[in-house]
Design a protein around this motif. Structure first.
Motif, PDB file in Angstrom:
ATOM      1  N   LEU A  12       0.794  -1.065  -0.003  1.00 42.54           N
ATOM      2  CA  LEU A  12      -0.134   0.049  -0.026  1.00 42.54           C
ATOM      3  C   LEU A  12       0.856   1.192   0.003  1.00 42.54           C
ATOM      4  N   LEU A  13       0.194   2.454  -0.522  1.00 45.30           N
ATOM      5  CA  LEU A  13       0.820   3.676  -0.429  1.00 45.30           C
ATOM      6  C   LEU A  13      -0.067   4.562   0.190  1.00 45.30           C
ATOM      7  N   GLY A  14       0.506   5.526   1.138  1.00 47.22           N
ATOM      8  CA  GLY A  14      -0.401   6.597   1.384  1.00 47.22           C
ATOM      9  C   GLY A  14      -0.571   6.532   2.947  1.00 47.22           C
ATOM     10  N   SER A  15      -1.507   7.313   3.465  1.00 46.66           N
ATOM     11  CA  SER A  15      -1.775   7.323   4.855  1.00 46.66           C
ATOM     12  C   SER A  15      -2.975   6.324   5.136  1.00 46.66           C
ATOM     13  N   TYR A  16      -3.065   5.039   5.027  1.00 45.02           N
ATOM     14  CA  TYR A  16      -4.043   4.052   5.339  1.00 45.02           C
ATOM     15  C   TYR A  16      -4.311   4.215   6.913  1.00 45.02           C
ATOM     16  N   ALA A  17      -3.237   4.324   7.631  1.00 42.40           N
ATOM     17  CA  ALA A  17      -3.439   4.162   9.183  1.00 42.40           C
ATOM     18  C   ALA A  17      -4.122   5.282   9.843  1.00 42.40           C
ATOM     19  N   GLU A  18      -4.036   6.566   9.202  1.00 40.08           N
ATOM     20  CA  GLU A  18      -4.845   7.507   9.563  1.00 40.08           C
ATOM     21  C   GLU A  18      -6.426   7.707   8.768  1.00 40.08           C
ATOM     22  N   TYR A  19      -6.413   6.868   7.714  1.00 40.16           N
ATOM     23  CA  TYR A  19      -7.859   6.537   7.087  1.00 40.16           C
ATOM     24  C   TYR A  19      -8.425   5.565   8.184  1.00 40.16           C
ATOM     25  N   LEU A  20      -7.854   4.569   8.661  1.00 39.55           N
ATOM     26  CA  LEU A  20      -8.354   3.758   9.711  1.00 39.55           C
ATOM     27  C   LEU A  20      -8.826   4.463  10.848  1.00 39.55           C
ATOM     28  N   ARG A  21      -8.162   5.292  11.462  1.00 44.15           N
ATOM     29  CA  ARG A  21      -8.290   5.888  12.621  1.00 44.15           C
ATOM     30  C   ARG A  21      -9.305   7.023  12.405  1.00 44.15           C
ATOM     31  N   THR A  22      -9.504   7.716  11.504  1.00 40.54           N
ATOM     32  CA  THR A  22     -10.299   9.043  11.393  1.00 40.54           C
ATOM     33  C   THR A  22     -11.283   8.963  10.182  1.00 40.54           C
TER      34      THR A  22
END
Length: 138
Positions: free
Chosen positions: A81-91
């Motif tokens: 994956l590329l990008g801010s998937y952790a942020e996507y999961l949180r917020t």
């Protein structure tokens, strides 16, 4: 949409292994029939029985409306994956996508043999359906 095409698309998608992905256009190219839109339409209407999350836009974006569910599969399967998937999961914010160049499925020789058999069967069925009546009587 012809059911022969639907079946062929689903058969190819079922071969895509965990942790890899293909673009809609890749599936069409493997089949030698249709294009990205036809494959996308097939997946949209009939793809729930196969690993639908492994087929995406050429940009690596998940199927629209299924981003969160697809991301869970990608993380489980360790799809690059590329990008801010952790942020996507949180917020729910943040952009991410599958790293398609790294994740792209490269079929083995045996898998290519299976794909070729599916493509040939599709070609024969489409030819039969489009043949004039006089060609069909032998």
């Amino acid at each position: 949409m012809r059911m022969e095409y639907v079946g062929a698309v689903l058969e190819v998608v079922a071969l895509v292994p965990a942790g890899t992905a293909v673009a809609y256009g890749d599936v069409a190219e493997l089949l030698g029939s249709g294009g990205p839109r036809q494959v996308g339409s097939t997946m949209s209407h009939y793809g729930s029985s196969v690993p639908w999350w492994r087929v995406l836009k050429a940009s690596g974006e998940a199927p629209p409306g299924h981003e969160r569910e697809a991301l869970a599969f990608y993380l489980l399967e360790r799809t690059p994956l590329l990008g801010s998937y952790a942020e996507y999961l949180r917020t729910g914010e943040g952009r991410w996508r599958v790293d398609l160049p790294s994740a792209r499925w490269a079929p083995s020789d045996a898998e290519f043999d299976r794909i070729d058999a599916v493509a040939e069967r599709l070609e024969r069925s489409l030819h039969r359906l489009s043949a004039p009546d006089d060609e069909m009587t032998v």
